[in-house]
Design an enzyme around this catalytic site. Structure first.
Site, PDB file in Angstrom:
ATOM      1  N   LYS A  54      -2.459  -2.352   7.980  1.00 43.52           N
ATOM      2  CA  LYS A  54      -3.907  -2.328   7.729  1.00 43.52           C
ATOM      3  C   LYS A  54      -4.679  -2.673   9.000  1.00 43.52           C
ATOM      4  CE  LYS A  54      -3.161  -3.327   2.885  1.00 43.52           C
ATOM      5  NZ  LYS A  54      -2.967  -4.344   1.843  1.00 43.52           N
ATOM      6  N   GLN A  98      -4.209 -10.639   1.029  1.00 43.07           N
ATOM      7  CA  GLN A  98      -3.003  -9.850   0.760  1.00 43.07           C
ATOM      8  C   GLN A  98      -2.266 -10.436  -0.446  1.00 43.07           C
ATOM      9  OE1 GLN A  98      -2.013  -6.951   2.296  1.00 43.07           O
ATOM     10  NE2 GLN A  98      -0.341  -6.864   0.812  1.00 43.07           N
ATOM     11  N   ASP A 121     -11.411  -4.998  -1.792  1.00 41.10           N
ATOM     12  CA  ASP A 121     -10.374  -4.688  -2.781  1.00 41.10           C
ATOM     13  C   ASP A 121     -10.985  -4.363  -4.143  1.00 41.10           C
ATOM     14  OD1 ASP A 121      -7.759  -4.480  -2.154  1.00 41.10           O
ATOM     15  OD2 ASP A 121      -7.355  -6.634  -2.156  1.00 41.10           O
TER      16      ASP A 121
END
Ligand code: NAP
Length: 303
Positions: A54, A98, A121
């Site tokens: 990422k 994460q 997210d």
């Protein structure tokens, strides 16, 4: 094999190129690049690999990456404090915690903590609620990536029977909402579903997000259906038949014989998740800079 293979890598590359162009415009207009902070707690090797990917992807499109790490024994308060700092930092447009976090931490509570306008997210209560209402907001990357893959494959969702196997907050539930928003008739299955194969075999579009290697077989698939495999299961490279040792939730060889189109693992849904994360980071930065008020203050519940 009769199915068309849906090339997630190629579609993701197009999304990334588009994001790179728009990031350059944004940076020229505002004098500051969008920033993406990843927060990794602990030593899970797969999570390290995902975070590194990422960070690299962000850099490649001109987004500034911020790499924050905490030890595996970090307390809930320590993680919350770091999220708070990132929330306040004007250089950070998007924050990604994460997952999974170590067992002693409540991942759902932590993902809900950051400001909704930095929630790339799409997992905070505000963004989850906006999705349920069919309003704006930041949407979860993987389900949005699936919608983009289906659009790129020219799959007609309006009126289609769509079956999602899996009801997680991360994927299954938002996926069902997005399909409903696209006017599909949606069924969500889970571990208590009776006669899973019969329910799946009704689907024009079957989406599997279970976390069980190759569980969906030919008996679950209607001839001509489009099959999207979200699963990412690590087994041995010998068993997987590829170097990465990654397999999906779908028995690819068997299902590719009867489906009209199918995503491979790796190279299907996975690359789309990262591409959509970059797109969300740009959207978050635009909102914060007010360059493109794609999300009104009212929609964020700040009236
Ligand atoms: P999760 O939270 O573990 O949810 C799994 C879902 O599958 C649950 O709803 C569970 O039902 C259901 N399930 C489990 N066993 C089943 C069975 N025998 N029959 C029917 N349903 C069953 O997992 P997740 O986070 O949604 O992830 C699912 C998979 O997608 C994993 O392999 C994950 O690695 C992958 N994933 C990939 C990406 C990507 O970027 N490609 C992103 C996210 C997830 P219950 O609710 O009843 O327990």
């Amino acid at each position: 094999m009769s199915a068309t293979i849906i090339d997630g890598k190629a579609v993701a590359a197009r999304v990334r190129a588009e994001v790179a162009e728009q990031v350059a415009e944004f940076t020229a207009q505002t004098g500051r690049a969008p920033g993406l902070a990843t927060l990794l707690v602990g030593d899970d090797p797969a999570s390290h690999t995902y975070v590194a990917g990422k960070q690299r992807a962000a850099r490649e499109v001109g987004i500034e990456p911020f790499d924050r790490r905490l030890p595996a024994d970090a307390s809930f308060d320590a993680v919350a404090e770091e999220l708070g700092r990132l929330g306040e930092d004007p250089a950070v447009s998007g924050i990604l915690l994460q997952l999974p976090v170590p067992d002693h931490l409540d991942g759902t509570a932590l993902t809900g903590m950051g400001p909704p306008e930095k929630d790339v997210d799409g997992l905070t209560a505000v963004n989850t609620g906006l999705l349920a209402l069919g309003r704006g907001g930041l949407r979860p990357c993987t389900p949005v990536g699936v919608i983009d893959l289906l659009a790129d494959t020219r799959v007609q969702l309006e009126g289609a029977e769509a079956v999602v196997v899996g009801r997680s907050n991360l994927f299954g539930k938002p996926m069902a909402q997005l399909l409903l928003g696209a006017n599909a008739t949606v069924t969500t299955c889970h571990s208590r579903t009776r006669d899973l194969a019969a329910v799946c075999a009704r689907a024009d579009v079957l989406i599997a997000a279970i976390g069980r290697p190759r569980m969906i077989g030919a008996e679950h698939v209607k001839p001509g259906a489009v099959v999207i495999d979200v699963g990412m299961n690590r087994i041995s490279p010998e068993e997987a038949g590829n170097k990465s040792g990654l397999v999906g939730d779908v028995d690819f060889a068997a299902v590719a014989e009867i489906a009209s189109a199918i995503t491979p693992v790796p190279g299907g849904v996975g690359p789309m998740t990262v591409a959509e994360l970059l797109r969300n980071t740009l959207q978050a930065a635009r909102y914060q800079a007010n360059v493109n008020a794609w999300l009104s203050a009212a929609e964020l519940g700040r009236t």
